[in-house]
Design a protein around this motif. Structure first.
Motif, PDB file in Angstrom:
ATOM      1  N   LEU A   1      20.979  11.376  37.034  1.00  0.00           N
ATOM      2  CA  LEU A   1      20.303  10.379  35.976  1.00  0.00           C
ATOM      3  C   LEU A   1      21.470  11.115  35.187  1.00  0.00           C
ATOM      4  N   GLU A   2      21.503  10.849  33.758  1.00  0.00           N
ATOM      5  CA  GLU A   2      23.093  11.455  32.575  1.00  0.00           C
ATOM      6  C   GLU A   2      22.288  10.463  31.341  1.00  0.00           C
ATOM      7  N   GLU A   3      22.408  11.617  30.257  1.00  0.00           N
ATOM      8  CA  GLU A   3      22.558  11.058  28.812  1.00  0.00           C
ATOM      9  C   GLU A   3      21.449  11.329  28.554  1.00  0.00           C
ATOM     10  N   VAL A   4      20.794  12.180  29.299  1.00  0.00           N
ATOM     11  CA  VAL A   4      19.264  12.775  28.863  1.00  0.00           C
ATOM     12  C   VAL A   4      18.164  13.053  27.661  1.00  0.00           C
ATOM     13  N   SER A   5      17.765  12.896  27.015  1.00  0.00           N
ATOM     14  CA  SER A   5      17.356  13.455  26.731  1.00  0.00           C
ATOM     15  C   SER A   5      15.544  13.312  25.584  1.00  0.00           C
ATOM     16  N   PHE A   6      15.018  14.128  25.155  1.00  0.00           N
ATOM     17  CA  PHE A   6      13.888  13.871  24.629  1.00  0.00           C
ATOM     18  C   PHE A   6      13.614  12.966  23.199  1.00  0.00           C
ATOM     19  N   ASP A   7      13.515  12.012  22.754  1.00  0.00           N
ATOM     20  CA  ASP A   7      13.428  11.450  21.976  1.00  0.00           C
ATOM     21  C   ASP A   7      11.901  11.757  21.002  1.00  0.00           C
ATOM     22  N   VAL A   8      11.734  11.891  20.190  1.00  0.00           N
ATOM     23  CA  VAL A   8      11.006  12.187  19.617  1.00  0.00           C
ATOM     24  C   VAL A   8      10.821  12.041  17.821  1.00  0.00           C
TER      25      VAL A   8
ATOM     26  N   ILE B   1       0.695  -0.834  -0.443  1.00  0.00           N
ATOM     27  CA  ILE B   1       0.057  -0.274  -0.130  1.00  0.00           C
ATOM     28  C   ILE B   1       0.766   1.002   0.528  1.00  0.00           C
ATOM     29  N   LYS B   2       1.337   1.775  -0.673  1.00  0.00           N
ATOM     30  CA  LYS B   2       1.595   2.971  -1.021  1.00  0.00           C
ATOM     31  C   LYS B   2       1.540   3.873  -0.347  1.00  0.00           C
ATOM     32  N   MET B   3       2.492   4.888   0.420  1.00  0.00           N
ATOM     33  CA  MET B   3       2.116   5.691   1.339  1.00  0.00           C
ATOM     34  C   MET B   3       1.426   7.164   0.772  1.00  0.00           C
ATOM     35  N   ILE B   4       0.918   7.866   1.742  1.00  0.00           N
ATOM     36  CA  ILE B   4       0.438   9.265   0.880  1.00  0.00           C
ATOM     37  C   ILE B   4       1.673  10.174   1.130  1.00  0.00           C
ATOM     38  N   PRO B   5       1.781  10.710  -0.944  1.00  0.00           N
ATOM     39  CA  PRO B   5       2.648  11.772  -0.828  1.00  0.00           C
ATOM     40  C   PRO B   5       3.190  12.746  -0.278  1.00  0.00           C
ATOM     41  N   GLY B   6       4.522  12.846   0.012  1.00  0.00           N
ATOM     42  CA  GLY B   6       4.157  14.597   0.693  1.00  0.00           C
ATOM     43  C   GLY B   6       4.773  14.408   2.137  1.00  0.00           C
ATOM     44  N   ILE B   7       4.180  13.046   2.329  1.00  0.00           N
ATOM     45  CA  ILE B   7       4.023  12.904   4.055  1.00  0.00           C
ATOM     46  C   ILE B   7       5.201  11.761   4.698  1.00  0.00           C
ATOM     47  N   LYS B   8       6.009  12.012   5.899  1.00  0.00           N
ATOM     48  CA  LYS B   8       6.778  11.581   5.579  1.00  0.00           C
ATOM     49  C   LYS B   8       7.315  11.781   7.633  1.00  0.00           C
ATOM     50  N   CYS B   9       7.739  10.516   8.153  1.00  0.00           N
ATOM     51  CA  CYS B   9       8.009   9.745   9.188  1.00  0.00           C
ATOM     52  C   CYS B   9       9.246  10.139   9.725  1.00  0.00           C
ATOM     53  N   LEU B  10      10.014  10.891  10.868  1.00  0.00           N
ATOM     54  CA  LEU B  10      11.279  11.197  11.214  1.00  0.00           C
ATOM     55  C   LEU B  10      11.391  10.674  12.913  1.00  0.00           C
ATOM     56  N   ARG B  11      12.696  10.447  13.083  1.00  0.00           N
ATOM     57  CA  ARG B  11      12.631  10.693  14.449  1.00  0.00           C
ATOM     58  C   ARG B  11      14.283  11.891  14.809  1.00  0.00           C
ATOM     59  N   THR B  12      14.024  12.714  16.176  1.00  0.00           N
ATOM     60  CA  THR B  12      14.757  13.518  16.732  1.00  0.00           C
ATOM     61  C   THR B  12      15.419  13.200  18.178  1.00  0.00           C
ATOM     62  N   ASN B  13      16.358  13.565  18.682  1.00  0.00           N
ATOM     63  CA  ASN B  13      17.176  14.280  20.023  1.00  0.00           C
ATOM     64  C   ASN B  13      16.958  15.421  20.079  1.00  0.00           C
ATOM     65  N   ILE B  14      15.731  15.417  20.781  1.00  0.00           N
ATOM     66  CA  ILE B  14      16.333  16.640  21.771  1.00  0.00           C
ATOM     67  C   ILE B  14      17.383  17.028  23.232  1.00  0.00           C
ATOM     68  N   LEU B  15      18.085  17.612  23.267  1.00  0.00           N
ATOM     69  CA  LEU B  15      19.254  17.886  24.493  1.00  0.00           C
ATOM     70  C   LEU B  15      18.275  18.642  25.749  1.00  0.00           C
ATOM     71  N   PRO B  16      18.558  17.968  26.571  1.00  0.00           N
ATOM     72  CA  PRO B  16      17.970  19.249  28.103  1.00  0.00           C
ATOM     73  C   PRO B  16      19.332  20.503  27.679  1.00  0.00           C
ATOM     74  N   SER B  17      18.653  22.119  27.275  1.00  0.00           N
ATOM     75  CA  SER B  17      18.652  23.174  27.501  1.00  0.00           C
ATOM     76  C   SER B  17      19.538  23.798  28.435  1.00  0.00           C
ATOM     77  N   HIS B  18      21.170  24.581  28.266  1.00  0.00           N
ATOM     78  CA  HIS B  18      21.916  25.361  29.024  1.00  0.00           C
ATOM     79  C   HIS B  18      22.320  24.451  29.860  1.00  0.00           C
ATOM     80  N   HIS B  19      22.434  23.262  29.364  1.00  0.00           N
ATOM     81  CA  HIS B  19      23.397  22.349  29.735  1.00  0.00           C
ATOM     82  C   HIS B  19      24.521  21.533  28.241  1.00  0.00           C
ATOM     83  N   SER B  20      26.108  21.490  28.509  1.00  0.00           N
ATOM     84  CA  SER B  20      26.477  21.210  27.600  1.00  0.00           C
ATOM     85  C   SER B  20      27.199  20.151  27.924  1.00  0.00           C
TER      86      SER B  20
END
Length: 263
Positions: free
Chosen positions: A204-211, A14-33
């Motif tokens: 807690l270490e290596e904290v991220s928001f997987d979106v 079944i073909k997917m709807i053209p122009g729509i795709k899914c992707l994942r990204t990781n957001i790291l905590p702000s103000h911390h390096s």
């Protein structure tokens, strides 16, 4: 082909709807390096500034907080250990959209509503030790070297309860982001117990928001923006929870409590 069970043979693609795709990204905590360490006494607040990703919507049911949970050498995870005591969600303008105090209690309530099979299936990632054989899995209760864990948000907007995709690309990003998510760490005693007379701690270490993002094409987004420019709004229904505490007097041995639930 005859040797393959019929249930494993896929049907026509079944073909997917053209122009729509899914992707994942990781957001790291702000103000911390770097690999920052969060504890209940120092750096006890994890802040994520969620960008206004172009042409994108957040799939909250496939998004979660990921971290490495460590305890002191004498630390043992308590049943239903939840490292967060408060959840605070703000808009880019600083407006409070959601503020859940006693967040750990709310998480335990929902965790108790799950079936035994679900608890056992999620035990490895949630670290809920009630679903494992303690005698055989003591290493899962002690995490001095650190174990990877994940936490599904019980937020009405960005959590598993949200039934709609969240249009972050249409959010006003006055400060460079669409949302600011703040998670306050819980007390040590509510997360870890001690195997001796000394108090145990955790971090807690290596904290991220997987979106997970659902990204649409420029053509689709142009149609959406055109509708918004003409006054159309994007409704985003959601539910949330609040904690109400009442102090009971110490006099007497019986107390009457009236609880009203609105559905």
């Amino acid at each position: 082909m005859e040797a393959i069970p019929r249930g494993l043979v896929s049907r026509d693609m079944i073909k997917m709807i053209p122009g729509i795709k899914c992707l994942r990204t990781n957001i790291l905590p702000s103000h911390h390096s770097g690999n920052h360490q969060f504890t209940s006494t120092a750096s006890n607040k994890v802040t994520f500034q969620i960008p206004s990703f172009p042409n994108s919507y957040i799939n909250t049911k496939r998004s979660f907080i990921r971290f490495v949970l460590k305890t002191s050498a004498n630390g043992v995870l308590v049943p239903q250990a939840n490292p967060f005591r408060r959840l605070l969600l703000k808009s880019s303008r600083g407006q409070v959209l959601e503020d859940i105090d006693n967040y750990d209690v709310l998480c335990r309530l929902f965790q108790n509503m799950k079936t035994k099979q679900t608890l056992e299936a999620e035990a490895v990632s949630t670290k809920d030790i009630r679903a494992v054989d303690v005698g055989k899995n003591f290493s899962k209760m002690t995490n001095a070297s650190g174990q990877l864990a994940k936490h599904t948000l019980q937020s009405g907007i960005l959590g598993d309860w949200q039934e709609y995709l969240v249009p972050v690309s249409s959010m006003v990003a006055a400060s460079g982001y669409a949302f600011q998510l703040e998670l306050f760490l819980n007390e040590d005693a509510k997360v870890v117990g001690s195997t001796n007379t000394n108090a145990a701690t955790y971090s807690l270490e290596e904290v991220s928001f997987d979106v997970e993002l659902v990204e649409v094409s420029d053509a689709i987004m142009a149609d959406i923006n055109s509708e918004l420019a003409n006054g159309t709004q994007i409704p985003l229904p959601y539910k949330s929870w609040r904690s109400h505490q009442t102090a009971l007097s110490g006099a007497g041995t019986e107390h009457k409590i009236d609880i009203m639930v609105l559905v």
